[in-house]
Design a protein around this motif. Structure first.
Motif, PDB file in Angstrom:
ATOM      1  N   VAL A 234       7.271  61.082  -1.628  1.00 38.57           N
ATOM      2  CA  VAL A 234       8.518  60.401  -1.270  1.00 38.57           C
ATOM      3  C   VAL A 234       8.425  58.922  -1.663  1.00 38.57           C
ATOM      4  O   VAL A 234       9.380  58.345  -2.197  1.00 38.57           O
ATOM      5  CB  VAL A 234       8.808  60.557   0.237  1.00 38.57           C
ATOM      6  CG1 VAL A 234      10.072  59.783   0.625  1.00 38.57           C
ATOM      7  CG2 VAL A 234       8.968  62.020   0.606  1.00 38.57           C
ATOM      8  N   LYS A 235       7.275  58.320  -1.414  1.00 38.70           N
ATOM      9  CA  LYS A 235       7.079  56.911  -1.789  1.00 38.70           C
ATOM     10  C   LYS A 235       7.156  56.738  -3.311  1.00 38.70           C
ATOM     11  O   LYS A 235       7.765  55.778  -3.805  1.00 38.70           O
ATOM     12  CB  LYS A 235       5.726  56.421  -1.277  1.00 38.70           C
ATOM     13  CG  LYS A 235       5.613  56.408   0.244  1.00 38.70           C
ATOM     14  CD  LYS A 235       4.226  55.963   0.687  1.00 38.70           C
ATOM     15  CE  LYS A 235       4.103  55.974   2.199  1.00 38.70           C
ATOM     16  NZ  LYS A 235       2.736  55.603   2.651  1.00 38.70           N
ATOM     17  N   TYR A 236       6.544  57.649  -4.054  1.00 41.00           N
ATOM     18  CA  TYR A 236       6.596  57.572  -5.518  1.00 41.00           C
ATOM     19  C   TYR A 236       8.019  57.730  -6.038  1.00 41.00           C
ATOM     20  O   TYR A 236       8.426  57.089  -7.014  1.00 41.00           O
ATOM     21  CB  TYR A 236       5.697  58.647  -6.131  1.00 41.00           C
ATOM     22  CG  TYR A 236       4.228  58.430  -5.882  1.00 41.00           C
ATOM     23  CD1 TYR A 236       3.702  57.139  -5.724  1.00 41.00           C
ATOM     24  CD2 TYR A 236       3.334  59.510  -5.825  1.00 41.00           C
ATOM     25  CE1 TYR A 236       2.352  56.945  -5.492  1.00 41.00           C
ATOM     26  CE2 TYR A 236       1.979  59.315  -5.595  1.00 41.00           C
ATOM     27  CZ  TYR A 236       1.496  58.026  -5.426  1.00 41.00           C
ATOM     28  OH  TYR A 236       0.163  57.825  -5.199  1.00 41.00           O
ATOM     29  N   ALA A 237       8.792  58.618  -5.378  1.00 39.80           N
ATOM     30  CA  ALA A 237      10.181  58.805  -5.782  1.00 39.80           C
ATOM     31  C   ALA A 237      10.982  57.521  -5.575  1.00 39.80           C
ATOM     32  O   ALA A 237      11.812  57.144  -6.422  1.00 39.80           O
ATOM     33  CB  ALA A 237      10.811  59.954  -4.991  1.00 39.80           C
ATOM     34  N   LYS A 238      10.731  56.826  -4.466  1.00 48.06           N
ATOM     35  CA  LYS A 238      11.420  55.548  -4.218  1.00 48.06           C
ATOM     36  C   LYS A 238      11.006  54.507  -5.254  1.00 48.06           C
ATOM     37  O   LYS A 238      11.836  53.761  -5.772  1.00 48.06           O
ATOM     38  CB  LYS A 238      11.095  55.050  -2.811  1.00 48.06           C
ATOM     39  CG  LYS A 238      11.719  55.876  -1.686  1.00 48.06           C
ATOM     40  CD  LYS A 238      11.341  55.292  -0.322  1.00 48.06           C
ATOM     41  CE  LYS A 238      11.971  56.091   0.808  1.00 48.06           C
ATOM     42  NZ  LYS A 238      11.586  55.569   2.140  1.00 48.06           N
ATOM     43  N   MET A 239       9.696  54.445  -5.542  1.00 51.62           N
ATOM     44  CA  MET A 239       9.201  53.478  -6.522  1.00 51.62           C
ATOM     45  C   MET A 239       9.733  53.795  -7.915  1.00 51.62           C
ATOM     46  O   MET A 239       9.920  52.896  -8.744  1.00 51.62           O
ATOM     47  CB  MET A 239       7.667  53.482  -6.539  1.00 51.62           C
ATOM     48  CG  MET A 239       7.045  52.976  -5.237  1.00 51.62           C
ATOM     49  SD  MET A 239       5.260  53.242  -5.146  1.00 51.62           S
ATOM     50  CE  MET A 239       4.707  52.361  -6.575  1.00 51.62           C
ATOM     51  N   GLY A 240       9.993  55.077  -8.184  1.00 50.26           N
ATOM     52  CA  GLY A 240      10.508  55.465  -9.499  1.00 50.26           C
ATOM     53  C   GLY A 240      12.000  55.256  -9.645  1.00 50.26           C
ATOM     54  O   GLY A 240      12.561  55.589 -10.698  1.00 50.26           O
ATOM     55  N   GLY A 241      12.629  54.752  -8.622  1.00 53.10           N
ATOM     56  CA  GLY A 241      14.058  54.463  -8.699  1.00 53.10           C
ATOM     57  C   GLY A 241      14.964  55.673  -8.522  1.00 53.10           C
ATOM     58  O   GLY A 241      16.135  55.643  -8.919  1.00 53.10           O
TER      59      GLY A 241
END
Length: 335
Positions: A234-241
């Motif tokens: 979920v954090k990576y998805a947020k960081m990926g925009g």
């Protein structure tokens, strides 16, 4: 072939084993009850002024034993129980003799099934949607309001909430009927007028079940989502925009739904548990009222019929959800 051997076959074996053990318990449990249906039947005849001729007393006892499946040794009774079960024959009911048990169940089951099935599904959908959004957007003001309402309603005993709604909306403000499933003396036919009468009688029991159910699913889903949203993907998805709406729908709520789907299967299988209190409080016809009368009168046949139906419903619903689980969780398909 691997799916059948490693996934389907073990679950089918477990299913039949659980059904066998459960039905065996159903057979033995009523026989350990302190009430004796034969003696109760004879006592009822005596209190009604019946004259039991000693010449016919033994014949009467043997006839009643045969009707209740109590003839012969315990092993013979057990074998006959399975023979009758496979035929779908539980014999006649005690408190509504000579009506067959299956006829009583067929008359009562639709009332319980449509009310509790519909309310369970509605509360599951609403509770999970609200709980999923509340778990992700936990700092919003509306979430705190819902949390406050849930803290009041969720721990409340069901019968207190049901009685409160009954007093408020049937006695103080006589908007809905006090009890029953349909207008007294009327025969139900499919028409808009009769459908409205049916819905009016079902509204209060349905509302009480939905309120408790919604906030139960709400709190459970909220806790799961709060745990899922801290996962690395979920954090990576947020960081990926990735768009937040997509994160909530595709990454958080979708993964949080897996234990809730299992919970739904258990809830659908255990509808008879909710039926008992609901139908007693609101005088609603159905399996719950039938089960209460069976326990109160020591009706072996009716107890076994309802318990058997409950076991089959619970185990079958869990099996179906278990077989459908690979559609919801790709990890199961991978394994």
């Amino acid at each position: 072939m691997s799916f059948v051997r490693r996934y389907l076959l073990p679950r089918l074996i477990t299913y039949f084993l659980v059904v066998f053990v459960g039905l065996t318990i159903v057979f033995f449990l009523p026989r350990f009850l302190p009430s004796d249906p034969i003696q109760a039947y004879i006592d009822r005849l005596i209190t009604q002024g019946g004259n039991l001729n000693p010449e016919y007393f033994n014949k009467l006892v043997e006839t009643i034993k045969e009707l209740y499946g109590l003839q012969g040794s315990l092993w013979n009774q057990y074998v006959n129980f399975w023979k009758r079960l496979l035929k779908g024959d539980f014999g006649p009911s005690y408190f509504q003799f000579p009506t067959p048990v299956m006829k009583l169940i067929r008359q009562s089951l639709p009332w319980t099934a449509w009310l509790l099935f519909v309310t369970t599904v509605i509360s599951w959908i609403i509770g999970n949607i609200l709980g999923g959004l509340a778990g992700y957007f936990s700092d919003k003001k509306w979430v705190k309001i819902l949390d406050g309402i849930a803290m009041v309603i969720r721990p409340m005993p069901y019968y207190i909430l049901a009685l409160g709604l009954l007093i408020l909306l049937a006695y103080i403000f006589p908007i809905f009927p006090i009890g029953g499933g349909f207008a007294i003396g009327m025969k139900f036919t499919f028409s808009w007028e009769n459908l409205l009468i049916l819905l009016k009688h079902a509204f209060l029991p349905a509302l009480s079940l939905v309120l408790i159910g919604v906030f139960s699913w709400f709190q459970a889903m909220k806790l799961v989502v709060q745990s899922v949203k801290t996962e690395d993907y979920v954090k990576y998805a947020k960081m990926g925009g990735v768009e937040e709406r997509r994160i909530v729908r595709r990454y958080v709520i979708r993964n949080a739904m897996l234990p809730q789907i299992t919970g739904l299967a258990l809830s659908l299988g255990q509808i008879f548990g909710g039926a008992l209190i609901t139908e007693i409080v609101f005088s609603y016809p159905g399996i719950g009222s039938l089960l209460y009368n069976a326990i109160f009168t020591g009706d072996y046949n009716l107890l076994m019929g309802i318990s058997t139906l409950s076991i089959l419903l619970v185990t079958t619903s869990i099996l179906v959800i278990d077989l459908l689980y690979p559609l919801f969780d790709p990890r199961v398909r991978y394994r």
